[in-house]
Write an enzyme that holds these catalytic residues in place. Structure first.
Site, short mmCIF file in Angstrom:
data_model
loop_
_atom_site.label_atom_id
_atom_site.label_comp_id
_atom_site.label_asym_id
_atom_site.label_seq_id
_atom_site.Cartn_x
_atom_site.Cartn_y
_atom_site.Cartn_z
N PHE A 14 0.84 -1.21 0.00
CA PHE A 14 0.00 0.00 0.00
C PHE A 14 0.87 1.27 0.00
O PHE A 14 0.87 2.04 -0.96
CB PHE A 14 -0.94 -0.07 1.21
CG PHE A 14 -1.56 1.24 1.61
CD1 PHE A 14 -2.22 2.04 0.68
CD2 PHE A 14 -1.49 1.68 2.93
CE1 PHE A 14 -2.79 3.25 1.06
CE2 PHE A 14 -2.05 2.87 3.32
CZ PHE A 14 -2.70 3.68 2.39
N ASP A 34 9.61 -6.86 -3.69
CA ASP A 34 8.50 -7.31 -2.86
C ASP A 34 8.40 -8.82 -2.98
O ASP A 34 8.66 -9.36 -4.07
CB ASP A 34 7.19 -6.66 -3.34
CG ASP A 34 6.17 -6.52 -2.22
OD1 ASP A 34 5.74 -7.57 -1.69
OD2 ASP A 34 5.79 -5.40 -1.89
N ASN A 35 8.06 -9.52 -1.91
CA ASN A 35 7.84 -10.97 -2.04
C ASN A 35 6.35 -11.29 -2.16
O ASN A 35 5.97 -12.45 -2.23
CB ASN A 35 8.49 -11.73 -0.88
CG ASN A 35 7.83 -11.45 0.45
OD1 ASN A 35 6.93 -10.59 0.53
ND2 ASN A 35 8.24 -12.14 1.49
N VAL A 60 13.43 -9.92 1.15
CA VAL A 60 14.58 -9.10 1.58
C VAL A 60 15.17 -9.58 2.92
O VAL A 60 16.09 -8.96 3.44
CB VAL A 60 14.24 -7.59 1.65
CG1 VAL A 60 13.85 -7.08 0.27
CG2 VAL A 60 13.17 -7.28 2.68
N SER A 78 7.04 -5.08 5.12
CA SER A 78 6.56 -5.74 6.36
C SER A 78 5.06 -5.93 6.28
O SER A 78 4.36 -5.06 5.76
CB SER A 78 6.84 -4.86 7.60
OG SER A 78 6.34 -5.51 8.76
N GLY A 105 22.83 -3.22 5.37
CA GLY A 105 24.12 -3.67 4.81
C GLY A 105 24.27 -3.22 3.37
O GLY A 105 25.34 -2.78 2.95
N ALA A 117 10.88 2.58 7.47
CA ALA A 117 9.47 2.79 7.77
C ALA A 117 9.20 2.15 9.12
O ALA A 117 9.07 0.94 9.23
CB ALA A 117 8.60 2.15 6.70
N TYR A 148 5.24 -7.53 15.84
CA TYR A 148 5.40 -6.34 15.00
C TYR A 148 6.13 -5.25 15.77
O TYR A 148 7.11 -4.68 15.30
CB TYR A 148 4.02 -5.86 14.55
CG TYR A 148 4.02 -4.71 13.58
CD1 TYR A 148 4.60 -4.83 12.32
CD2 TYR A 148 3.40 -3.49 13.90
CE1 TYR A 148 4.57 -3.77 11.41
CE2 TYR A 148 3.36 -2.44 13.00
CZ TYR A 148 3.94 -2.58 11.76
OH TYR A 148 3.92 -1.53 10.86
N ARG A 189 -7.90 -4.00 8.65
CA ARG A 189 -7.81 -2.70 9.31
C ARG A 189 -9.17 -2.00 9.27
O ARG A 189 -10.03 -2.33 8.47
CB ARG A 189 -6.72 -1.84 8.68
CG ARG A 189 -5.37 -2.29 9.20
CD ARG A 189 -4.29 -1.35 8.80
NE ARG A 189 -3.78 -1.70 7.50
CZ ARG A 189 -2.57 -1.35 7.08
NH1 ARG A 189 -1.77 -0.66 7.83
NH2 ARG A 189 -2.16 -1.69 5.88
N1 UDP Z 1 -11.37 -1.78 14.64
C1 UDP Z 1 -12.73 -1.91 14.72
N2 UDP Z 1 -13.36 -2.71 13.80
C2 UDP Z 1 -12.71 -3.36 12.80
C3 UDP Z 1 -11.31 -3.22 12.72
C4 UDP Z 1 -10.67 -2.42 13.65
O1 UDP Z 1 -13.37 -1.35 15.60
O2 UDP Z 1 -13.36 -4.07 12.02
C5 UDP Z 1 -10.68 -0.93 15.62
C6 UDP Z 1 -9.50 -1.59 16.33
O3 UDP Z 1 -9.97 -2.25 17.49
C7 UDP Z 1 -8.59 -0.42 16.64
C8 UDP Z 1 -8.89 0.58 15.52
O4 UDP Z 1 -10.10 0.17 14.92
O5 UDP Z 1 -8.93 0.15 17.88
C9 UDP Z 1 -7.82 0.63 14.45
O6 UDP Z 1 -7.55 -0.69 14.06
P1 UDP Z 1 -6.61 -1.07 12.83
O7 UDP Z 1 -6.61 -2.54 12.72
O8 UDP Z 1 -7.02 -0.28 11.64
O9 UDP Z 1 -5.15 -0.54 13.21
P2 UDP Z 1 -4.36 -0.33 14.60
O10 UDP Z 1 -4.42 1.13 14.81
O11 UDP Z 1 -5.01 -1.08 15.71
O12 UDP Z 1 -3.02 -0.84 14.30
#
Ligand code: UDP
Length: 318
Positions: A14, A34-35, A60, A78, A105, A117, A148, A189
């Site tokens: 992305f 990219d893999n 990588v 990642s 390296g 990043a 992570y 997400r």
């Molecule tokens: N979240 C949510 N519903 C979803 C996915 C995520 O309410 O279907 C919430 C999640 O609990 C977090 C926030 O949205 O508090 C952001 O989540 P995301 O996975 O986008 O990234 P994060 O900031 O947690 O790495």
């Protein structure tokens, strides 16, 4: 005059793919690696006809080789969404540790600049709010997000060590929640999930009570910050993100409104280790880079909606 070349790892992801486009537009030659474990070829296929764009499918975490000079290595490879790194825990640890070592390296061998990043996850479930770069974080190394968070914290330590010990020109971007076209529909997400649900007329799945906060930065703004950081002299970590903080319930309301659907919500269990609050303090980026996000959430969501509509339409036809 020969063009300057950059290597972008995770270039089919992305953020990586938007960065490839930006570097090409600025006149750089781009080597994209990219893999494809979370990246998608479709994100860069439109660049294949550009003579200055070179794609290599490569992991990588193994030895990497690039012929000729480089101006910079930008290490963006990642898994980056909570469900991705839960499903790919070892790969996530490896790309943050071994992948960072290999790319550092390479940058050392080329005598070139290096940009890592990194992530707001370095702050974990923060006890200081908003988070500035001086805050050392509250991370559980053995929690589900540890793979992570700790990989990125190790990556930062390794990057600083190459800067201090080898005199490498290093930069570290701590990237907060970013969104825009090319996010995977199924990356779990909050933005892709809510957009797809809204467009399908389903209720939006709010985790927990939805009182947890985030702030969302549009991808073009983020890329501008990366560009400025790369060309700056700042070696310490620099937060890049949008400081406009809101609860996830408020965010759900915004998505529903932009998608022009009535807000329906279904509450789901809050994942373990989900940070309660998150907001970048971007004073440093403002001061040193003259950078701050330009797009407000509504404008950004409107730009993103078309992409999701198109992808969902294509998925329905497939
Ligand atoms: N979240 C949510 N519903 C979803 C996915 C995520 O309410 O279907 C919430 C999640 O609990 C977090 C926030 O949205 O508090 C952001 O989540 P995301 O996975 O986008 O990234 P994060 O900031 O947690 O790495």
């Amino acid at each position: 005059m020969r063009k300057r070349r950059v290597l972008i790892t995770g270039g089919a992801g992305f953020l990586g793919s938007h960065l490839c486009e930006r570097m090409l537009a600025e006149g750089y030659e781009v080597v994209c690696m990219d893999n494809l474990i979370t990246g998608e070829l479709g994100n860069v296929e439109h660049l294949f006809s550009e003579p200055e764009f070179h794609y290599e499918r490569r992991d990588v975490t193994e030895y990497i080789h690039v012929v000729g000079d480089l101006f910079a290595v930008l290490h963006f490879a990642s898994p980056a969404s909570p469900i991705d790194y839960l499903q790919l825990p070892i790969q996530t640890l490896k790309v943050g540790s071994l992948g960072t070592h290999k790319t550092l390296g390479l940058a050392r061998a080329k005598g070139c600049r290096y940009l890592l990043a990194s992530t707001s996850e370095c702050y974990g479930d923060p006890l200081v709010h908003p988070q500035s770069e001086s805050y050392c974080g509250n991370v559980d190394p053995v929690g589900p997000r540890g793979v992570y968070d700790e990989a990125k914290r190790f990556a930062e330590a390794m990057t600083m060590a190459y800067g201090r010990f080898h005199g490498l020109e290093t930069r570290i971007a701590r990237i907060f929640n970013t969104y825009g076209p090319r996010m995977r529909l199924d990356d779990g997400r909050v933005l892709p999930t809510f957009m797809c649900q809204a467009l399908r007329g389903e209720p939006l799945s709010v985790f927990g009570d939805g009182g947890q906060t985030r702030s969302f930065c549009y991808v073009d703004d983020l890329v501008e910050g990366i560009w400025r950081l790369l060309h700056s002299n700042e070696r310490g970590p620099t937060n890049l993100g949008n400081p406009d903080e809101m609860t996830i319930l408020e965010f759900a309301r915004e998505v529903a409104s932009v998608a022009e659907v009535e807000l329906q919500v279904v509450h789901r269990e809050l994942p373990e280790g989900d940070p309660r609050v998150r907001q970048p303090d971007i004073s440093k980026a403002r001061r040193l880079l003259g950078w701050e996000p330009k797009l407000d959430l509504r404008q950004g969501l409107q730009r993103t909606l078309g992409y999701f509509r198109e992808r969902l339409g294509a998925a329905a036809l497939a």
